[in-house]
Design a protein around this motif. Structure first.
Motif, PDB file in Angstrom:
ATOM      1  N   TYR A   1      62.721  38.430 -14.931  1.00  0.00           N
ATOM      2  CA  TYR A   1      62.089  38.569 -16.310  1.00  0.00           C
ATOM      3  C   TYR A   1      63.029  38.189 -17.242  1.00  0.00           C
ATOM      4  N   VAL A   2      64.283  38.077 -17.115  1.00  0.00           N
ATOM      5  CA  VAL A   2      65.434  37.651 -18.204  1.00  0.00           C
ATOM      6  C   VAL A   2      66.227  36.514 -17.748  1.00  0.00           C
ATOM      7  N   ALA A   3      65.596  35.951 -16.831  1.00  0.00           N
ATOM      8  CA  ALA A   3      66.471  34.547 -16.153  1.00  0.00           C
ATOM      9  C   ALA A   3      66.614  33.682 -16.978  1.00  0.00           C
ATOM     10  N   ASN A   4      65.623  33.461 -18.168  1.00  0.00           N
ATOM     11  CA  ASN A   4      65.607  32.318 -19.024  1.00  0.00           C
ATOM     12  C   ASN A   4      66.402  32.621 -20.162  1.00  0.00           C
ATOM     13  N   ILE A   5      67.262  33.751 -20.302  1.00  0.00           N
ATOM     14  CA  ILE A   5      68.037  33.951 -21.494  1.00  0.00           C
ATOM     15  C   ILE A   5      69.441  33.286 -21.210  1.00  0.00           C
ATOM     16  N   LYS A   6      69.845  32.483 -22.235  1.00  0.00           N
ATOM     17  CA  LYS A   6      71.088  31.710 -22.022  1.00  0.00           C
ATOM     18  C   LYS A   6      72.234  32.666 -21.933  1.00  0.00           C
ATOM     19  N   LYS A   7      73.300  31.889 -21.394  1.00  0.00           N
ATOM     20  CA  LYS A   7      74.599  32.621 -21.497  1.00  0.00           C
ATOM     21  C   LYS A   7      74.477  33.941 -20.902  1.00  0.00           C
ATOM     22  N   SER A   8      73.584  34.438 -20.155  1.00  0.00           N
ATOM     23  CA  SER A   8      73.620  35.833 -19.620  1.00  0.00           C
ATOM     24  C   SER A   8      73.716  35.928 -17.904  1.00  0.00           C
ATOM     25  N   GLN A   9      74.175  37.312 -17.739  1.00  0.00           N
ATOM     26  CA  GLN A   9      74.465  37.624 -16.375  1.00  0.00           C
ATOM     27  C   GLN A   9      73.506  38.916 -16.199  1.00  0.00           C
ATOM     28  N   PHE A  10      72.551  38.855 -14.984  1.00  0.00           N
ATOM     29  CA  PHE A  10      71.974  40.228 -14.679  1.00  0.00           C
ATOM     30  C   PHE A  10      72.398  40.693 -13.732  1.00  0.00           C
ATOM     31  N   LEU A  11      72.757  42.256 -13.586  1.00  0.00           N
ATOM     32  CA  LEU A  11      73.319  43.100 -12.568  1.00  0.00           C
ATOM     33  C   LEU A  11      72.248  44.087 -12.420  1.00  0.00           C
ATOM     34  N   ILE A  12      72.119  44.615 -10.861  1.00  0.00           N
ATOM     35  CA  ILE A  12      71.531  45.913 -10.625  1.00  0.00           C
ATOM     36  C   ILE A  12      72.180  46.980 -10.397  1.00  0.00           C
ATOM     37  N   LYS A  13      72.336  48.051 -11.695  1.00  0.00           N
ATOM     38  CA  LYS A  13      73.339  49.003 -11.670  1.00  0.00           C
ATOM     39  C   LYS A  13      72.650  50.198 -12.195  1.00  0.00           C
ATOM     40  N   ASP A  14      73.433  51.368 -12.082  1.00  0.00           N
ATOM     41  CA  ASP A  14      73.068  52.573 -12.628  1.00  0.00           C
ATOM     42  C   ASP A  14      73.858  52.752 -13.774  1.00  0.00           C
ATOM     43  N   MET A  15      73.277  53.271 -14.996  1.00  0.00           N
ATOM     44  CA  MET A  15      74.026  53.445 -15.920  1.00  0.00           C
ATOM     45  C   MET A  15      74.964  54.404 -15.961  1.00  0.00           C
ATOM     46  N   ASP A  16      74.700  55.320 -15.295  1.00  0.00           N
ATOM     47  CA  ASP A  16      75.838  56.681 -15.066  1.00  0.00           C
ATOM     48  C   ASP A  16      76.930  56.350 -14.050  1.00  0.00           C
TER      49      ASP A  16
END
Length: 219
Positions: free
Chosen positions: A71-86
């Motif tokens: 859903y955020v793959a089109n955002i430039k200069k970005s990196q997506f991670l699967i993480k727990d904020m805590d």
């Protein structure tokens, strides 16, 4: 939280989340510049898309506890991670920001300790005590929301300047079932799948009351 079950339909029902995201963006100056931005709990990118079109940045790291990277793959200069904020290993960032997520933290005070050590600028929205009383009163379940005064107290320990705003957003529905459907497809209540059908059928509210706070913090 059942957000992951309804990723494909979430945006169609996330009326409040969209409104909150837009208001949060307005705490930032248009074209304000940041080196590295960290967004916590990006979800389907409702806030992310608004954020990157509003500011200037060198790179942005976004993470969510669920795999919503497409859903955020089109955002430039970005990196997506699967993480727990805590449990996330926070580094150093020019801006840490999050919309409609921090109420899910298991230990909000500890989370703020980590974040304040990683940035001099924090911008976020959070649902607070008094959120969705219609659900709590009828089903006798729900999240234990943090109180604004306690959040503010913690933030003032970590940041020199804290601006905030608290608002109430009321959604009206033609039928009680529509209110429950809205909650189901946004997955925001903490309601269990084990709620009795009779309790659901007896729900007679035509409105839902959201209580949200916005905080803009810097050193």
């Amino acid at each position: 939280m059942r957000f992951h079950e309804f990723l494909n339909t979430y945006d169609n029902y996330a009326f409040v989340q969209k409104k909150v995201a837009q208001k949060l963006i307005e705490f930032l100056e248009k074209n304000e510049e940041f080196e590295t931005v960290l967004e916590i709990g990006c979800g389907t990118g409702i806030y992310s898309q608004k954020l990157v079109s509003h500011i200037k940045y060198r790179n942005i790291i976004m993470f969510d506890i669920y795999n919503s990277g497409d859903y955020v793959a089109n955002i430039k200069k970005s990196q997506f991670l699967i993480k727990d904020m805590d449990r996330f290993d926070y580094k150093k960032y020019s801006l840490i920001t999050s919309s409609s997520v921090f109420q899910w933290s298991k230990d909000f005070e500890q989370l703020l300790n980590k974040i304040s050590s990683a940035t001099d600028r924090l911008l976020f929205s959070i649902y607070i005590d008094g959120n969705l009383p219609e659900i709590e009163n009828h089903f006798e379940v729900g999240l234990k929301y943090y109180e604004h005064k306690n959040i503010l107290k913690q933030l003032k320990k970590k940041f020199k300047f804290v601006k905030f705003e608290v608002e109430e957003i009321i959604l009206e529905f033609s039928k009680p079932l529509d209110a429950l459907k809205h909650l189901k497809y946004t997955g925001v209540t903490g309601l269990s799948k084990n709620i009795k059908i009779s309790r659901i059928k007896n729900f007679d509210e035509h409105k839902l009351t959201y209580k949200v706070a916005y905080y803009n913090c810097w050193n």
